[in-house]
Design a protein around this motif. Structure first.
Motif, mmCIF file in Angstrom:
data_model
loop_
_atom_site.group_PDB
_atom_site.id
_atom_site.type_symbol
_atom_site.label_atom_id
_atom_site.label_comp_id
_atom_site.label_asym_id
_atom_site.label_seq_id
_atom_site.Cartn_x
_atom_site.Cartn_y
_atom_site.Cartn_z
ATOM 1 N N PHE A 138 81.585 61.003 27.261
ATOM 2 C CA PHE A 138 80.874 61.466 28.446
ATOM 3 C C PHE A 138 80.697 60.378 29.500
ATOM 4 N N ILE A 154 79.599 60.792 33.414
ATOM 5 C CA ILE A 154 78.351 60.232 33.934
ATOM 6 C C ILE A 154 78.614 59.472 35.223
ATOM 7 N N VAL A 158 72.625 62.915 28.665
ATOM 8 C CA VAL A 158 73.491 63.607 27.714
ATOM 9 C C VAL A 158 72.680 63.694 26.428
ATOM 10 N N THR A 209 74.127 68.507 28.977
ATOM 11 C CA THR A 209 73.932 67.520 30.037
ATOM 12 C C THR A 209 72.851 67.985 30.997
#
Length: 218
Positions: free
Chosen positions: A27, A31, A136, A212
């Motif tokens: 992720f 981000i 997350v 998220t």
């Protein structure tokens, strides 16, 4: 007799132990896409061994990572170049968060270890006007959608493990992190509380047993 899905999960755990890969690091590019090209300061809560903090240093003038585990924090310092604008503190969140504002706050696979409302309020209060909060997190599967995403994640998890460990005799190392525990709250419970504390927050269920949250302070 052990239910079939429990046997499948145990087999997946054994497979993943032999071919580990970092679900959270997947992720990190996402981000960074949520953030401005350049910001003044960033705070990474639950920084682990500092992988995300070092990436944030490419966007922020200064980055501060906080983690409750002294050994992991020491490892983060070892892995971070002395020239990087990154510092680390051993402290419990949310009580130990630095009492100053930041343009970016990130929190990856940590929020389910913290008191939800108190942590969200602490993030909100330490986010500068115009700043961005990116989370997350993990949630407890409850709805059919949750379980379908979990099932879809199983073959994808296997593919990713094979790709990340392709051609390696020894398992690929993953980032150090504190031991995790299962999430207690469902996605709906998290979303309801988040939208109360952070009006306008955007939450979305994700693959690999994650969700998220993005919130921008006006």
């Amino acid at each position: 007799m052990t239910p079939p899905h429990h046997r499948v999960l145990r087999a997946l755990d054994r497979f993943h132990a032999a071919r580990p890969w970092d679900h959270n690091a997947r992720f990190h590019p996402w981000i960074l896409r949520q953030l401005p090209t350049r910001v003044g300061s960033a705070l990474d809560v639950g920084c682990g061994s500092g992988d995300l903090a070092r990436l944030l240093a490419g966007r922020a003038g200064r980055v501060h990572g906080i983690d409750a585990d002294p050994a992991i924090t020491a490892r983060a310092r070892e892995l971070t170049p002395t020239t990087a604008p990154v510092t680390y503190t051993v402290a419990d969140a949310p009580a130990g968060l630095p009492d100053r504002s930041h343009d970016v706050i990130t929190c990856v696979a940590t929020l389910h270890h913290l008191p939800l409302t108190e942590a969200l309020e602490a993030f909100r209060d330490r986010l500068a006007p115009g700043g961005t909060l990116v989370v997350v997190g993990l949630h407890r599967a409850r709805t059919p959608v949750d379980h379908l995403l979990g099932l879809a994640s199983v073959p994808l998890n296997i593919v990713m493990a094979l790709l990340r460990n392709r051609g390696r005799r020894a398992p690929r190392p993953v980032s150090l992190s504190a031991p995790t525990r299962p999430a207690d709250l469902t996605f709906a419970e998290i979303a309801r509380e988040a939208r109360t504390v952070l009006p306008g927050a955007r939450l979305r269920r994700r693959l690999f047993w994650r969700y998220t949250l993005v919130w921008r302070r006006r």
